[in-house]
Design a protein around this motif. Structure first.
Motif, short mmCIF file in Angstrom:
data_model
loop_
_atom_site.label_atom_id
_atom_site.label_comp_id
_atom_site.label_asym_id
_atom_site.label_seq_id
_atom_site.Cartn_x
_atom_site.Cartn_y
_atom_site.Cartn_z
N VAL A 1 19.26 9.01 35.04
CA VAL A 1 19.02 7.65 35.60
C VAL A 1 20.35 6.96 36.19
N ASP A 2 19.92 6.52 37.37
CA ASP A 2 21.57 6.19 37.90
C ASP A 2 21.57 4.59 37.50
N LYS A 3 22.62 4.31 36.55
CA LYS A 3 22.90 2.91 36.11
C LYS A 3 23.38 1.96 37.00
N ARG A 4 23.78 2.65 38.11
CA ARG A 4 24.18 1.92 39.44
C ARG A 4 23.11 1.32 40.37
N ALA A 5 21.84 1.60 39.86
CA ALA A 5 20.71 0.97 40.89
C ALA A 5 21.09 -0.24 41.19
N ASN A 6 20.60 -0.63 42.32
CA ASN A 6 20.89 -1.87 42.79
C ASN A 6 19.93 -2.81 42.49
N ASP A 7 18.84 -2.36 42.08
CA ASP A 7 17.79 -3.01 41.62
C ASP A 7 16.86 -2.76 40.35
N ILE A 8 16.48 -3.86 39.68
CA ILE A 8 15.93 -3.42 38.48
C ILE A 8 14.39 -2.51 38.54
N LYS A 9 13.82 -2.61 39.82
CA LYS A 9 12.71 -1.91 39.88
C LYS A 9 13.17 -0.59 40.04
N ASP A 10 14.04 -0.49 40.73
CA ASP A 10 14.75 0.88 41.06
C ASP A 10 15.07 1.63 39.65
N PHE A 11 15.76 0.76 38.82
CA PHE A 11 16.08 1.38 37.64
C PHE A 11 14.93 1.67 36.52
N ARG A 12 14.02 0.94 36.80
CA ARG A 12 12.52 1.10 36.00
C ARG A 12 11.90 2.23 36.46
N PHE A 13 11.84 2.52 37.98
CA PHE A 13 11.35 3.52 38.70
C PHE A 13 11.77 4.96 38.07
N GLN A 14 13.35 4.90 37.96
CA GLN A 14 13.94 6.18 37.85
C GLN A 14 13.54 6.53 36.11
N VAL A 15 13.58 5.24 35.18
CA VAL A 15 13.34 5.41 33.74
C VAL A 15 11.72 6.18 33.73
N LEU A 16 11.05 5.93 34.50
CA LEU A 16 9.43 6.42 34.46
C LEU A 16 9.50 8.00 35.12
N ILE A 17 10.23 8.08 36.04
CA ILE A 17 10.38 9.44 36.83
C ILE A 17 10.91 10.48 35.79
N ALA A 18 12.08 10.06 35.17
CA ALA A 18 12.62 10.70 34.32
C ALA A 18 11.86 11.04 32.85
N ALA A 19 10.93 10.11 32.51
CA ALA A 19 10.08 10.38 31.50
C ALA A 19 9.07 11.23 31.81
N VAL A 20 8.72 11.42 32.96
CA VAL A 20 7.49 12.35 33.30
C VAL A 20 8.46 13.87 33.55
N LEU A 21 9.69 13.81 33.97
CA LEU A 21 10.37 14.99 34.20
C LEU A 21 10.61 15.70 32.74
N SER A 22 10.80 14.93 31.77
CA SER A 22 11.30 15.30 30.61
C SER A 22 10.28 15.98 29.60
N THR A 23 8.91 15.76 29.87
CA THR A 23 7.88 16.44 29.08
C THR A 23 8.10 18.11 29.23
N GLN A 24 8.14 18.63 27.87
CA GLN A 24 8.38 20.13 27.82
C GLN A 24 9.55 20.67 28.56
N THR A 25 10.58 20.12 28.72
CA THR A 25 11.68 20.46 29.63
C THR A 25 12.97 20.17 28.67
N LYS A 26 14.10 20.94 28.78
CA LYS A 26 15.24 20.78 28.08
C LYS A 26 15.94 19.69 28.70
#
Length: 85
Positions: A1-26
């Motif tokens: 997750v890019d902590k320098r995201a310009n917008d809280i919406k972008d940050f939240r979107f990145q957290v959501l995507i990271a959660a999807v990617l992390s399932t059954q993945t190191k």
């Protein structure tokens, strides 16, 4: 997750995507995939306009990359429909 995201919406979107990617993945592979997405432009507009084949290529280090790319694409469509249109 890019902590320098310009917008809280972008940050939240990145957290959501990271959660999807992390399932059954190191974590190390999730991190690589997220860095690929951040370099590509990890926000709703950019990812929703990214072809599925390119999205799969960007997240390839994670397990089940094809399914996750499809799921991310669906998430983007639903978010755009529900929150931007």
């Amino acid at each position: 997750v890019d902590k320098r995201a310009n917008d809280i919406k972008d940050f939240r979107f990145q957290v959501l995507i990271a959660a999807v990617l992390s399932t059954q993945t190191k974590d190390v592979f999730t991190s690589i995939a997220m860095q690929n997405l951040i370099q590509h432009g990890c926000n709703l507009d950019k990812i929703s306009s990214t072809p599925l084949t390119k999205l799969k290529e960007l997240i390839k280090p994670v397990a089940f990359a094809q399914k996750k790319a499809e799921f991310i694409s669906e998430i983007c469509s639903k978010l755009k429909m529900k929150h931007e249109g």
